[in-house]
Design a protein around this motif. Sequence first.
Motif, mmCIF file in Angstrom:
data_model
loop_
_atom_site.group_PDB
_atom_site.id
_atom_site.type_symbol
_atom_site.label_atom_id
_atom_site.label_comp_id
_atom_site.label_asym_id
_atom_site.label_seq_id
_atom_site.Cartn_x
_atom_site.Cartn_y
_atom_site.Cartn_z
ATOM 1 N N ARG A 114 0.838 -1.213 0.000
ATOM 2 C CA ARG A 114 0.000 0.000 0.000
ATOM 3 C C ARG A 114 0.865 1.251 0.000
ATOM 4 N NH1 ARG A 114 -3.753 2.965 -1.666
ATOM 5 N NH2 ARG A 114 -4.837 4.243 -0.151
ATOM 6 N N LEU A 115 1.942 1.233 0.782
ATOM 7 C CA LEU A 115 2.861 2.372 0.834
ATOM 8 C C LEU A 115 3.500 2.596 -0.534
ATOM 9 C CD1 LEU A 115 4.331 4.535 2.483
ATOM 10 C CD2 LEU A 115 6.042 2.801 3.061
ATOM 11 N N THR A 116 3.888 1.510 -1.167
ATOM 12 C CA THR A 116 4.490 1.628 -2.503
ATOM 13 C C THR A 116 3.487 2.223 -3.489
ATOM 14 O OG1 THR A 116 5.867 -0.305 -2.044
ATOM 15 C CG2 THR A 116 5.643 0.339 -4.341
ATOM 16 N N GLU A 117 2.268 1.749 -3.421
ATOM 17 C CA GLU A 117 1.233 2.289 -4.312
ATOM 18 C C GLU A 117 1.023 3.775 -4.050
ATOM 19 O OE1 GLU A 117 -2.172 -0.144 -3.444
ATOM 20 O OE2 GLU A 117 -1.469 -1.812 -4.709
ATOM 21 N N LEU A 118 0.973 4.157 -2.770
ATOM 22 C CA LEU A 118 0.797 5.576 -2.445
ATOM 23 C C LEU A 118 1.988 6.405 -2.917
ATOM 24 C CD1 LEU A 118 -0.812 5.349 1.101
ATOM 25 C CD2 LEU A 118 -1.891 6.136 -1.017
ATOM 26 N N MET A 119 3.162 5.852 -2.749
ATOM 27 C CA MET A 119 4.356 6.578 -3.212
ATOM 28 C C MET A 119 4.309 6.760 -4.731
ATOM 29 S SD MET A 119 6.160 7.534 -0.674
ATOM 30 C CE MET A 119 7.773 7.866 -1.299
ATOM 31 N N GLN A 120 3.881 5.705 -5.430
ATOM 32 C CA GLN A 120 3.778 5.818 -6.881
ATOM 33 C C GLN A 120 2.733 6.871 -7.259
ATOM 34 O OE1 GLN A 120 2.912 1.820 -8.157
ATOM 35 N NE2 GLN A 120 5.079 1.241 -8.230
ATOM 36 N N THR A 121 1.627 6.831 -6.536
ATOM 37 C CA THR A 121 0.582 7.827 -6.796
ATOM 38 C C THR A 121 1.124 9.226 -6.498
ATOM 39 O OG1 THR A 121 -1.119 6.246 -6.183
ATOM 40 C CG2 THR A 121 -1.756 8.552 -6.187
ATOM 41 N N TYR A 122 1.818 9.346 -5.426
ATOM 42 C CA TYR A 122 2.381 10.641 -5.036
ATOM 43 C C TYR A 122 3.391 11.140 -6.072
ATOM 44 C CZ TYR A 122 5.022 14.117 -2.416
ATOM 45 O OH TYR A 122 5.653 15.261 -2.030
ATOM 46 N N VAL A 135 -2.171 12.694 1.759
ATOM 47 C CA VAL A 135 -1.288 11.560 1.443
ATOM 48 C C VAL A 135 -0.245 11.400 2.542
ATOM 49 C CG1 VAL A 135 0.457 10.717 -0.171
ATOM 50 C CG2 VAL A 135 -1.673 11.668 -1.037
ATOM 51 N N MET A 136 0.329 12.497 2.999
ATOM 52 C CA MET A 136 1.351 12.449 4.060
ATOM 53 C C MET A 136 0.743 11.882 5.345
ATOM 54 S SD MET A 136 4.290 13.124 3.095
ATOM 55 C CE MET A 136 5.295 13.553 4.476
ATOM 56 N N SER A 137 -0.460 12.302 5.650
ATOM 57 C CA SER A 137 -1.128 11.809 6.855
ATOM 58 C C SER A 137 -1.367 10.304 6.744
ATOM 59 C CB SER A 137 -2.456 12.545 7.033
ATOM 60 O OG SER A 137 -3.177 11.992 8.110
ATOM 61 N N GLU A 138 -1.813 9.883 5.573
ATOM 62 C CA GLU A 138 -2.036 8.451 5.354
ATOM 63 C C GLU A 138 -0.716 7.695 5.405
ATOM 64 O OE1 GLU A 138 -4.215 5.437 2.194
ATOM 65 O OE2 GLU A 138 -4.475 7.595 1.944
ATOM 66 N N LEU A 139 0.340 8.295 4.826
ATOM 67 C CA LEU A 139 1.670 7.663 4.867
ATOM 68 C C LEU A 139 2.179 7.545 6.299
ATOM 69 C CD1 LEU A 139 3.464 9.233 1.770
ATOM 70 C CD2 LEU A 139 2.731 6.861 2.055
ATOM 71 N N GLU A 140 1.965 8.573 7.093
ATOM 72 C CA GLU A 140 2.408 8.526 8.486
ATOM 73 C C GLU A 140 1.635 7.451 9.262
ATOM 74 O OE1 GLU A 140 1.943 12.516 9.903
ATOM 75 O OE2 GLU A 140 3.783 13.209 8.918
ATOM 76 N N THR A 141 0.348 7.341 8.979
ATOM 77 C CA THR A 141 -0.461 6.286 9.624
ATOM 78 C C THR A 141 0.059 4.901 9.240
ATOM 79 O OG1 THR A 141 -2.405 7.720 9.595
ATOM 80 C CG2 THR A 141 -2.794 5.356 9.885
ATOM 81 N N ILE A 142 0.314 4.745 7.938
ATOM 82 C CA ILE A 142 0.829 3.459 7.455
ATOM 83 C C ILE A 142 2.204 3.186 8.072
ATOM 84 C CG2 ILE A 142 1.692 2.237 5.422
ATOM 85 C CD1 ILE A 142 -0.605 3.556 3.839
ATOM 86 N N LEU A 143 3.043 4.233 8.136
ATOM 87 C CA LEU A 143 4.374 4.084 8.721
ATOM 88 C C LEU A 143 4.261 3.687 10.198
ATOM 89 C CD1 LEU A 143 7.390 4.249 8.233
ATOM 90 C CD2 LEU A 143 7.297 6.672 8.799
ATOM 91 N N GLY A 144 3.340 4.293 10.926
ATOM 92 C CA GLY A 144 3.112 3.924 12.333
ATOM 93 C C GLY A 144 2.659 2.473 12.448
ATOM 94 N N ASN A 145 1.744 2.083 11.544
ATOM 95 C CA ASN A 145 1.284 0.682 11.538
ATOM 96 C C ASN A 145 2.439 -0.265 11.231
ATOM 97 O OD1 ASN A 145 -1.325 1.382 12.159
ATOM 98 N ND2 ASN A 145 -2.048 1.372 10.037
ATOM 99 N N LEU A 146 3.291 0.156 10.288
ATOM 100 C CA LEU A 146 4.456 -0.663 9.939
ATOM 101 C C LEU A 146 5.396 -0.819 11.134
ATOM 102 C CD1 LEU A 146 5.383 0.574 6.338
ATOM 103 C CD2 LEU A 146 4.518 -1.668 6.990
#
Length: 183
Positions: A114-122, A135-146
């Motif tokens: 999902r992070l890769t997909e978001l990065m590609q989208t970004y 996107v950054m907020s979602e990335l930070e959430t994903i990063l926290g989950n990771l």
Amino acid sequence: MDKRLLDQVQKALQSQQDTIKRQEQMLDDQERYTKQQLRKKDQDIAELTASLTKLAQAQTQQIQDLPSLLEQSQTKISEQIRAQNGWEQHRKAFAEKLKLLITESITLSNAQIRLTELMQTYQSTIAPQDNQNSVMSELETILGNLKNSQTIINTTQGEISSFQSTTDKIQQSLTEELRQLER
């Protein structure tokens, strides 16, 4: 004639005395043989009695040792069962931790995808600031989950290593006890 008659009577008496002596000799021989047979039978009975006594003592000792041997066998079997049950519990816990590790690894992989997909989208579309913040907020959430998933994976791997070590020790103990039981 009297002399002849007297000679015949003497011969008859002598013959009768000889017969009596032979009969006495035969009776003496028979008595010696009977005594000899009785002594032999007494000796055989004494030897048989001694053998039976030794056999009875040996069997008595074996019977006395039997409860002790049975108790030792039961103790060893109980120890083996406890060790086997402990080993099975550790294997079960190990399997559960491994299952958790796999689940967390899958979660981590999905988050990375999902992070890769978001990065590609970004990267493909540089969006306005509002979109970037989202996107950054979602990335930070994903990063926290990771990070959480990684922490869980690390903890689980440590527990699995501990369980594996304990399992190896139990297996060595069981192997040693099995060798001792086989002796």
